[in-house]
Design a protein around this motif. Sequence first.
Motif, short mmCIF file in Angstrom:
data_model
loop_
_atom_site.label_atom_id
_atom_site.label_comp_id
_atom_site.label_asym_id
_atom_site.label_seq_id
_atom_site.Cartn_x
_atom_site.Cartn_y
_atom_site.Cartn_z
N UNK A 1 0.90 -1.09 -0.02
CA UNK A 1 0.08 -0.11 -0.10
C UNK A 1 0.75 1.25 -0.07
N UNK A 2 1.81 1.24 0.65
CA UNK A 2 2.84 2.40 0.95
C UNK A 2 3.29 2.95 -0.52
N UNK A 3 3.72 1.95 -1.60
CA UNK A 3 4.15 2.26 -2.66
C UNK A 3 3.06 3.08 -3.43
N UNK A 4 2.00 2.23 -3.56
CA UNK A 4 0.90 2.95 -4.31
C UNK A 4 0.55 4.47 -4.03
N UNK A 5 0.32 4.55 -2.67
CA UNK A 5 -0.02 5.60 -1.93
C UNK A 5 0.89 6.85 -1.83
N UNK A 6 2.17 6.32 -1.74
CA UNK A 6 3.30 7.38 -2.01
C UNK A 6 3.52 7.96 -3.34
N UNK A 7 3.23 7.20 -4.45
CA UNK A 7 3.32 7.36 -5.77
C UNK A 7 2.16 8.54 -6.17
N UNK A 8 0.99 8.33 -5.46
CA UNK A 8 -0.09 8.99 -5.82
C UNK A 8 0.21 10.49 -5.11
N UNK A 9 0.65 10.44 -3.84
CA UNK A 9 1.23 11.91 -3.14
C UNK A 9 1.93 12.63 -3.94
N UNK A 10 2.98 11.82 -4.59
CA UNK A 10 4.08 12.47 -5.32
C UNK A 10 3.64 13.11 -6.54
N UNK B 1 -1.12 4.72 11.70
CA UNK B 1 -2.43 4.93 12.21
C UNK B 1 -2.85 6.32 12.03
N UNK B 2 -3.67 6.62 11.07
CA UNK B 2 -4.45 7.84 10.82
C UNK B 2 -3.76 8.29 9.39
N UNK B 3 -2.69 7.66 8.82
CA UNK B 3 -2.03 8.26 7.66
C UNK B 3 -3.21 8.12 6.50
N UNK B 4 -3.92 7.16 6.44
CA UNK B 4 -4.79 7.27 5.25
C UNK B 4 -5.88 8.35 5.54
N UNK B 5 -6.30 8.54 6.75
CA UNK B 5 -7.41 9.49 6.96
C UNK B 5 -6.97 10.88 6.63
N UNK C 1 -9.73 9.88 -6.59
CA UNK C 1 -10.13 8.41 -7.25
C UNK C 1 -8.96 7.85 -7.31
N UNK C 2 -7.64 8.31 -7.65
CA UNK C 2 -6.38 7.33 -7.71
C UNK C 2 -6.01 7.22 -6.08
N UNK C 3 -6.17 8.18 -5.02
CA UNK C 3 -5.96 7.95 -3.78
C UNK C 3 -6.82 6.53 -3.12
N UNK C 4 -8.19 6.47 -3.69
CA UNK C 4 -9.02 5.46 -3.31
C UNK C 4 -8.29 4.24 -3.71
N UNK C 5 -8.11 4.13 -5.19
CA UNK C 5 -7.37 2.85 -5.70
C UNK C 5 -6.15 2.53 -4.97
N UNK C 6 -5.37 3.46 -4.70
CA UNK C 6 -4.04 3.40 -4.16
C UNK C 6 -4.31 2.75 -2.75
N UNK C 7 -5.24 2.90 -2.18
CA UNK C 7 -5.53 2.55 -0.72
C UNK C 7 -6.17 1.15 -0.84
N UNK C 8 -7.16 0.89 -1.59
CA UNK C 8 -7.89 -0.25 -1.90
C UNK C 8 -7.04 -1.37 -2.51
N UNK D 1 -4.76 -4.94 -0.72
CA UNK D 1 -5.12 -6.23 -1.47
C UNK D 1 -3.71 -6.76 -1.58
N UNK D 2 -3.01 -6.00 -2.15
CA UNK D 2 -1.57 -6.29 -2.44
C UNK D 2 -0.76 -6.93 -1.14
N UNK D 3 -1.13 -6.12 -0.31
CA UNK D 3 -0.24 -6.51 1.19
C UNK D 3 -0.93 -7.48 1.81
N UNK D 4 -2.15 -7.81 1.49
CA UNK D 4 -2.52 -9.05 2.17
C UNK D 4 -2.31 -10.27 1.45
#
Length: 118
Positions: free
Chosen positions: A1-10, A55-59, A87-94, A98-101
């Motif tokens: 999750x971290x990689x996808x979310x960080x890419x969106x944030x950059x 905790x709280x990072x996604x929020x 929408x990209x943020x939602x996809x990155x988190x979602x 799943x990838x982490x699991x």
Amino acid sequence: MRTLCASTLIGEFFLIGFAGLVAMKDPDLSMGTVWTVSGVAMFLCVVLCGLVTRPGGVVFGWALQIALIASGFAVPTMFFMGAVFAALWWASVHYGRKIDEAKARFAAQAEASAPDAA
């Protein structure tokens, strides 16, 4: 999750910088205000890259998405771009979760099937 979310944030980091350049053209906004707001938002993007798995990072990421959409009142194109990045943020988190699991399941299976070293 971290990689996808960080890419969106950059990506948002750069988007906010370009939106700041566009906002400078508005005669009703002072350059100091534009760059203070843009700079704080850009800084938050970078900080959230490291905090997204805590905790709280996604929020906080969702709060940034709302602020990005709200910046459309200063730069109207940001209504659309903010929605795209939300929408990209939602996809990155979602999909990141799943990838982490899947990685955790794969690691557990590999550990269970590995012969004992003893």
